[in-house]
Design a protein around this motif. Structure first.
Motif, short mmCIF file in Angstrom:
data_model
loop_
_atom_site.label_atom_id
_atom_site.label_comp_id
_atom_site.label_asym_id
_atom_site.label_seq_id
_atom_site.Cartn_x
_atom_site.Cartn_y
_atom_site.Cartn_z
N THR A 105 98.53 131.13 -12.39
CA THR A 105 97.88 130.78 -13.65
C THR A 105 96.60 131.59 -13.82
N TRP A 106 96.07 131.52 -15.03
CA TRP A 106 94.79 132.18 -15.31
C TRP A 106 93.71 131.70 -14.34
N ALA A 107 93.65 130.39 -14.11
CA ALA A 107 92.63 129.83 -13.22
C ALA A 107 92.81 130.34 -11.79
N GLU A 108 94.05 130.41 -11.32
CA GLU A 108 94.30 130.89 -9.96
C GLU A 108 93.90 132.35 -9.80
N LEU A 109 94.13 133.16 -10.82
CA LEU A 109 93.75 134.56 -10.77
C LEU A 109 92.23 134.72 -10.76
N VAL A 110 91.56 133.93 -11.59
CA VAL A 110 90.10 133.99 -11.62
C VAL A 110 89.53 133.64 -10.25
N LEU A 111 90.03 132.57 -9.64
CA LEU A 111 89.54 132.16 -8.33
C LEU A 111 89.85 133.21 -7.27
N ALA A 112 91.02 133.84 -7.37
CA ALA A 112 91.39 134.88 -6.40
C ALA A 112 90.44 136.07 -6.50
N VAL A 113 90.11 136.47 -7.72
CA VAL A 113 89.15 137.58 -7.90
C VAL A 113 87.80 137.20 -7.31
N TYR A 114 87.37 135.97 -7.56
CA TYR A 114 86.08 135.53 -7.02
C TYR A 114 86.08 135.51 -5.50
N THR A 115 87.07 134.85 -4.90
CA THR A 115 87.06 134.67 -3.44
C THR A 115 87.30 135.98 -2.69
N LYS A 116 88.05 136.90 -3.27
CA LYS A 116 88.37 138.15 -2.58
C LYS A 116 87.39 139.28 -2.86
N LEU A 117 86.85 139.32 -4.09
CA LEU A 117 86.03 140.46 -4.49
C LEU A 117 84.55 140.13 -4.66
N ILE A 118 84.22 138.91 -4.96
CA ILE A 118 82.83 138.57 -5.27
C ILE A 118 82.14 137.86 -4.11
N GLU A 119 82.70 136.74 -3.67
CA GLU A 119 82.06 135.94 -2.63
C GLU A 119 81.68 136.75 -1.38
N PRO A 120 82.56 137.63 -0.86
CA PRO A 120 82.20 138.37 0.36
C PRO A 120 80.99 139.29 0.20
N THR A 121 80.63 139.62 -1.04
CA THR A 121 79.52 140.55 -1.27
C THR A 121 78.18 139.83 -1.46
N ILE A 156 76.04 132.05 1.37
CA ILE A 156 75.11 132.88 2.14
C ILE A 156 75.94 133.78 3.04
N GLY A 157 75.59 135.05 3.09
CA GLY A 157 76.29 135.96 3.98
C GLY A 157 77.77 136.07 3.70
N GLY A 158 78.15 135.94 2.43
CA GLY A 158 79.56 136.03 2.07
C GLY A 158 80.38 134.81 2.45
N ILE A 159 79.70 133.70 2.77
CA ILE A 159 80.39 132.49 3.22
C ILE A 159 79.97 131.30 2.36
N GLU A 160 80.96 130.54 1.89
CA GLU A 160 80.67 129.30 1.16
C GLU A 160 80.25 128.24 2.16
N LEU A 161 79.06 127.68 1.97
CA LEU A 161 78.56 126.65 2.87
C LEU A 161 78.58 125.26 2.26
N VAL A 162 78.39 125.18 0.96
CA VAL A 162 78.43 123.89 0.27
C VAL A 162 79.23 124.07 -1.00
N SER A 163 80.06 123.08 -1.29
CA SER A 163 80.83 123.04 -2.53
C SER A 163 80.49 121.72 -3.21
N GLY A 164 80.06 121.79 -4.48
CA GLY A 164 79.61 120.56 -5.13
C GLY A 164 80.07 120.45 -6.57
N ASP A 165 80.02 119.23 -7.11
CA ASP A 165 80.51 118.96 -8.45
C ASP A 165 79.70 117.86 -9.12
#
Length: 244
Positions: A105-121, A156-165
């Motif tokens: 889905t659109w949402a799954e693709l957006v999250l994939a781009v974020y987790t693979k290309l954005i978060e590690p940087t 921090i450092g390309g790692i998710e430490l807290v997830s909140g909502d």
């Protein structure tokens, strides 16, 4: 315990702290996260500065705050909220440069781009706000963008430490979310969600104050504070290969 793969920042067995704040939203949880990390670092290390990926990080400074939309546009030039959703979907697939499940889905693709290309940087402490709503069935819908949810990750450092909502406290919306979630999954999908949580939805009908919450990976925090590269270095009994 979570039956997932192993990587430097993933372990099947891990420790997590979850916390809730009444009459708060995800911005308040993000602020509490900053204060908690700075306080823990000062208590444990006697300082708030640490090293990560060759950079000095001061946990006591205000953390950068950015929306996922801004982060992806900044890195790829793709606005995933663009009106031509078909064109956006193709752009997201091209950015990933890997085989994509045709049912993604659109949402799954957006999250994939974020987790693979954005978060590690993302090395310096950063809060990333406003994720696609679909994967978060108990998260409050964004007031301006109904396809997004009031969810954030602290990185921090390309790692998710807290997830909140910000927690969803609308019983009608909650019922519909559970129904829609199951409709999106095929019968033989290995990730079929649990049956609709009727007791939870019914409890919201009785009343649920405005509330926000977060979950923190304790092992990941220890890894950051001790300036280690992998979770195996901070878990007392890590999984190891069998000797032959």
């Amino acid at each position: 315990f979570r039956n997932e793969g192993i990587s430097p920042k993933h372990s099947p067995e891990f420790t997590i702290i979850e916390f809730m704040m009444a009459y708060a939203d995800y911005n308040d949880v993000a602020t509490a996260t900053e204060e908690m990390f700075a306080a823990v670092a000062q208590k444990v290390l006697g300082r708030t500065e640490i090293k990560r990926n060759g950079e000095t990080i001061d946990l006591a400074k205000p953390w950068r705050r950015i929306t996922m939309r801004e982060a992806i546009v900044e890195a790829t030039g793709i606005d995933f909220m663009g009106e031509d959703r078909a064109a956006v979907t193709e752009q997201l697939k091209e950015a990933l440069q890997e085989r994509i499940h045709p049912a993604s889905t659109w949402a799954e693709l957006v999250l994939a781009v974020y987790t693979k290309l954005i978060e590690p940087t993302i090395n310096q402490p950063t809060h990333v706000f406003d994720f696609p709503l679909e994967p978060f069935p108990i998260t409050k819908r964004h007031s301006e963008h109904p396809e997004l949810g009031e969810h954030f990750d602290a990185v921090i450092g390309g790692i998710e430490l807290v997830s909140g909502d910000t927690e969803l406290n609308d019983p009608v919306d909650q019922w519909q979310r559970f129904v829609d979630q199951r409709k999106r999954r095929m019968v033989d999908d290995e990730d079929v969600p649990h049956p609709n949580d009727e007791e939870y939805a019914r409890a919201i009908e009785y009343g649920y104050s405005p509330t926000a919450g977060g979950g923190m990976g304790v092992d990941r925090l220890i890894m950051i504070l001790t300036e280690r590269e992998t979770l195996r270095e901070v878990i007392p009994f890590p999984i190891v290969r069998e000797l032959r």
